[in-house]
Design a protein around this motif. Structure first.
Motif, short mmCIF file in Angstrom:
data_model
loop_
_atom_site.label_atom_id
_atom_site.label_comp_id
_atom_site.label_asym_id
_atom_site.label_seq_id
_atom_site.Cartn_x
_atom_site.Cartn_y
_atom_site.Cartn_z
N MET A 1 0.85 -1.20 0.00
CA MET A 1 0.00 0.00 0.00
C MET A 1 0.88 1.25 0.00
SD MET A 1 -2.99 1.01 2.68
CE MET A 1 -3.66 2.65 2.71
N LYS A 2 0.43 2.26 -0.74
CA LYS A 2 1.19 3.50 -0.82
C LYS A 2 0.62 4.54 0.15
CE LYS A 2 2.77 7.02 -4.07
NZ LYS A 2 2.78 7.50 -5.44
N TYR A 3 1.51 5.16 0.91
CA TYR A 3 1.12 6.23 1.83
C TYR A 3 1.68 7.54 1.30
CZ TYR A 3 -0.22 2.52 5.04
OH TYR A 3 -0.82 1.42 5.61
N ALA A 4 0.82 8.39 0.74
CA ALA A 4 1.26 9.67 0.18
C ALA A 4 0.91 10.79 1.16
CB ALA A 4 0.59 9.92 -1.16
N PHE A 5 1.78 11.78 1.24
CA PHE A 5 1.60 12.88 2.19
C PHE A 5 1.23 14.17 1.47
CE2 PHE A 5 3.53 9.60 4.57
CZ PHE A 5 3.09 9.79 5.87
N PRO A 6 0.67 15.14 2.20
CA PRO A 6 0.23 16.38 1.55
C PRO A 6 1.39 17.11 0.87
CG PRO A 6 -0.64 16.23 3.80
CD PRO A 6 0.33 15.11 3.63
N ASP A 7 1.06 17.94 -0.11
CA ASP A 7 2.07 18.75 -0.79
C ASP A 7 2.78 19.64 0.23
OD1 ASP A 7 1.28 17.65 -3.13
OD2 ASP A 7 0.05 19.35 -3.78
N ASN A 8 4.05 19.92 -0.02
CA ASN A 8 4.86 20.78 0.85
C ASN A 8 5.01 20.25 2.28
OD1 ASN A 8 5.07 22.69 -1.31
ND2 ASN A 8 2.98 23.35 -0.81
N PHE A 9 4.88 18.95 2.44
CA PHE A 9 5.08 18.32 3.75
C PHE A 9 6.55 18.52 4.15
CE2 PHE A 9 5.23 14.49 6.58
CZ PHE A 9 4.08 14.75 7.33
N TRP A 10 6.78 18.82 5.42
CA TRP A 10 8.14 19.04 5.90
C TRP A 10 8.82 17.70 6.21
CZ3 TRP A 10 5.59 22.85 9.73
CH2 TRP A 10 5.43 24.11 9.12
N TRP A 11 9.80 17.34 5.42
CA TRP A 11 10.60 16.14 5.70
C TRP A 11 11.96 16.60 6.20
CZ3 TRP A 11 8.17 11.65 5.70
CH2 TRP A 11 7.05 11.47 4.87
N LEU A 451 11.86 12.37 -1.12
CA LEU A 451 11.85 12.71 -2.54
C LEU A 451 10.48 12.42 -3.16
CD1 LEU A 451 13.60 13.57 -5.04
CD2 LEU A 451 13.98 11.13 -5.41
N ASN A 452 9.92 11.26 -2.82
CA ASN A 452 8.63 10.84 -3.39
C ASN A 452 7.43 11.39 -2.63
OD1 ASN A 452 10.00 9.22 -5.30
ND2 ASN A 452 10.23 7.59 -3.77
N ASN A 453 7.68 11.99 -1.46
CA ASN A 453 6.61 12.45 -0.57
C ASN A 453 5.66 11.31 -0.23
OD1 ASN A 453 5.61 14.63 0.94
ND2 ASN A 453 4.01 15.04 -0.56
N SER A 454 6.21 10.10 -0.22
CA SER A 454 5.37 8.92 0.05
C SER A 454 6.28 7.71 0.28
CB SER A 454 4.45 8.64 -1.14
OG SER A 454 5.24 8.27 -2.27
N PHE A 455 5.68 6.63 0.77
CA PHE A 455 6.41 5.37 0.88
C PHE A 455 5.42 4.22 0.68
CE2 PHE A 455 4.86 6.08 5.13
CZ PHE A 455 4.61 4.82 5.65
N GLU A 456 5.97 3.07 0.36
CA GLU A 456 5.14 1.87 0.14
C GLU A 456 5.32 0.94 1.32
OE1 GLU A 456 3.59 0.81 -2.95
OE2 GLU A 456 4.09 2.58 -4.15
N LYS A 457 4.22 0.30 1.71
CA LYS A 457 4.31 -0.65 2.82
C LYS A 457 3.30 -1.77 2.55
CE LYS A 457 4.13 -0.29 7.88
NZ LYS A 457 2.73 -0.61 8.16
N GLU A 458 3.71 -2.98 2.86
CA GLU A 458 2.81 -4.12 2.61
C GLU A 458 1.64 -4.10 3.57
OE1 GLU A 458 5.10 -7.68 2.81
OE2 GLU A 458 6.43 -7.03 1.17
#
Length: 458
Positions: A1-11, A451-458
């Protein structure tokens, strides 16, 4: 499953002046204490052995860029900027902080600056530290100087990092200098810290600076052992003392009435002045930093309090070790990922959903060298720790919580108070002998996530 975060999220990640910079002109309480009691520090390693950011700031900022940070929190050292706390400003410190701020901005990394991260100038401690209102005034002047010097380029300010910790460590539980065990003095320190915070906010507003000002609180959700009223009340009192004693003043502009009533009933209230409540009301913040490491699990006391014992928070609750809890054995802390979600929901439902971000979250592990594979630390456990917390953070955001970012503690293994280098927290491994920096597996994972503003997790 992909977890995407809002635009301009502070990483990004967080660090502090005292833990990274190295020697400075002005003595802090840490320098003073270490000189007198080196045995209180892990392996006798004191605050002079940091990750040498003062020398390596330029290459370290390049590493932040390599980790795809778009933001980074550190602190200004009051003792570096104004060595005696109240006198002349040190021009070398101004040059240093200007260079760091300018380089961060140039590299597209937004600087987040904390004004106080446990590093009281010794000259201020000698006149009573936060017990003395003169120190509150000195801090307010220091804050004003910082805003004037750097406020055109730093748009996110934080008055304090984890202000409850100097209260607990220095005045209740004897793990920070001045090693006092006295609840009333602890309450005074906490109260004066809130006044100092409010004065800094007041100065910031008066200066009409372009950015925003907040505070960083370590919130430890208090979970009762059961729904029995005695357990629930115990958890409520723990929450009042350790979370709401700072959360309510900075978000609501006033203290919780039941905390005031409790301290009054036991004659533990600090001395207040009539004008204080208006000042505290002016200390409401624009942005809350949330440091989350562990939950607090409590139960009602099983035994009567010894009336001869010093008054302590534990008069009202005992800690509860929940069976089957997941632990970080190196730090002795429970790992409970849903806590990060519970904090955000509480802020949304009970505090008007303030703008906030996770300003610290992290996992310290001992002897990470045993995980080296092909010259790199394979810290898969840290990747799992972060991704599990981010999953719960994502859930909170998807349910309307106003969380704007996630900063990890920390970017390079650094010196940690009395624990020195026992537990390593960094995305980047530090070789203490050579000061060489090597990116860990978690650093690569975080760089990709940012970089992707997201990550994948099973």
């Amino acid at each position: 499953m992909k977890y995407a975060f809002p635009d301009n999220f502070w990483w990004g990640s967080a660090s502090s002046a005292l833990q990274t910079e190295g020697a400075r002109e002005g003595e802090t309480t840490w320098d003073y204490w270490f000189a007198r009691e080196p045995n209180r520090f892990h392996n006798g390693v004191g605050p002079q052995h940091t990750s040498t950011f003062y020398q390596h700031w330029k290459t370290d900022i390049q590493l932040l860029k390599q980790l795809n940070h778009n933001s980074f929190r550190t602190s200004i050292s009051w003792a570096r900027l104004i060595p005696d706390g109240i006198g002349e400003v040190n021009p070398e410190a101004v040059d240093f902080y200007n260079q760091v701020i300018d380089e961060l901005n140039e590299q597209g990394i937004t600087p987040f600056m904390t004004l106080f991260h446990f590093d009281m100038p010794m000259a201020m401690q000698e006149i009573g530290g936060w017990e003395n209102r003169d120190v509150v005034e000195a801090y307010a002047r220091y804050a004003q100087i910082c805003f004037e010097l750097f406020g055109d380029r730093v748009l996110h300010w934080f008055t304090f990092n984890e202000p409850i910790v100097p209260v607990e460590g220095g005045y209740l539980y004897d793990f920070h200098y001045p090693n006092v065990v006295d609840f009333r003095r602890a309450a005074t320190v906490a109260y004066h810290t809130v006044l100092a915070h409010a004065k800094a906010v007041q100065a910031y507003r008066a200066g009409h600076y372009a950015g925003e000002i907040g505070i960083v609180l370590n919130l430890t959700p208090s979970y009762p052992r059961s729904q029995n009223p005695a357990d629930v009340k115990a958890a409520h009192i723990a929450d009042l003392m350790f979370n709401r004693s700072f959360l309510d003043p900075v978000l609501r502009g006033e203290y919780p009435a039941d905390l005031v009533a409790l301290l009054k009933a036991y004659d533990q209230l600090p001395a207040c002045r009539p004008e204080d409540s208006a000042l505290i009301a002016e200390g409401k913040i624009d942005l809350l930093g949330v440091n989350y490491y562990q939950p607090r699990r409590v139960k009602c006391r099983d035994s009567a309090v010894n009336p001869q014992a010093p008054f302590m928070p534990e008069w009202f609750f005992d800690s509860y070790e929940m069976p089957g809890r997941k632990m970080n054995p190196y730090r002795g802390w429970e790992i409970y990922e849903p806590g990060i979600y519970d904090i955000l929901v509480n802020l949304r439902d009970n505090y008007g959903n303030p703008r906030c971000f996770i300003s610290e979250n992290g996992m310290g592990v001992e002897n990470e060298q045993r995980f080296i594979e092909n010259g790199q630390i394979n810290d898969q456990y840290r990747i799992e720790f972060i991704s599990e917390h981010l999953t719960w953070l994502h859930k909170g955001i998807s349910e309307g919580c106003n969380c704007l970012g996630y900063h990890m503690w920390t970017f390079i293994d650094n010196w940690s108070w009395c624990n020195a280098y026992k537990n390593r927290y960094g995305f980047i491994q530090l070789d203490l002998k050579t000061q060489q920096r090597t990116i860990k597996k978690s650093g690569e994972w975080f760089a990709a996530t940012a970089l992707n503003n997201s990550f994948e997790k099973e």
